[in-house]
Motif scaffolding. Sequence first.
Motif: not given
Length: 376
Positions: A126, A157, A160-161, A303-304
């Motif tokens: 991410n 995550a 989304r970015t 993040d993830g």
Amino acid sequence: MESRKRVIKVLLIFSTYGGIGGAEKSLSRMVSSSNKNVNYEIAFFSNKGPSQEFCLKKGITPIMLGNKGSIKILGFGIDSLIKLYQIISKYNFDIIYLIGFRIAILVRVLNKFQKIGKIVVGLRANFNTSTLQDRLFRLSEFLFKDLTDFYICNSIATQRTINKVIGKNYFQKTNVIYNGIDKLPDQKNDYKSRKNLILVVANLSRRKGHLNFIDVIKKVLKEEKDAKFIFLGRNDIGDTLSEKIMKEKLSKNIFLLGYKKNLRKYFNQSKCMVLPSIRNEGCPTSIIEAQAHGLPVIASKIDGIPELIEDNVDGFLINPLDINNFANKIIYILRNAEIAEEMGHKAREKIRTKFPIQKCAIKHEIIFKDLIKEEK
């Protein structure tokens, strides 16, 4: 007469120079678990190394491009790039699957001038911080979004970015496919008798938080003096970490063992695994591997990672800057073997049901088939 199904030809290219990390391990596992509908070739920019060895162990013979040439383009030797171009031109791949910022730029530029196949970019971390690297990544994807047919992210995550970068008109170009495990390892049933060993599996780098984690270790050792911390992974920061360990007089409690081909014995000897990353995580393979071995994982809430760990159920999620909480949770695991073992059982069951590598392979195949259909 029934027509034969078309086999999709995929070239999976890694930017790495033969070293190994979560991306190389997870996607090599995925390739080895794929069915005959997809024919993969894997390419690395090296002559030999851990990535090649891992592939061979999985029954895959990778293409070793080397990294030769007096002229370098984004770090790649010109001779190796020419070799890659010749391979792409000769075998007429349907999908070019790119892992790594630099190679993704070069191949998409090539595809703009000479159509070489559908371009899929794998996003394995991410890139959402204010660092120069992350800002350059986001800028490049904004500029190259029209030259990219699809983005495969390994965490929500990360998706989304990238969606924020490329805009809502391109959302249909992204999807999430988690890493997975090809075979659930045998589980040792001696958890309560294990010594106070804490495992940290991550290539040594600043973004993985190893340097900050030394302060956590100091606090743990004030309460649990016999605790031992084993760091496994390639060293990407030179003597920085070892010098700090020496300075803090922690050499009897912290062991830097480097990259290890087989992690099973370390997982089976440890009480828990810790991942103290401070940025740029996706779906860390080391967490999935630890959980598959029945270990509770204590990791940064970034993040993830929260997509893999259910806080207070199968592990703990900690603010990466919260040194006290990190230390307290490690101490809690060491002092509460029954609870820790139950957490590990829950983590292992989650991996069994939600993260088989076959699921990863099938999702890749579906995306590739849809891309080929669009071409017709």
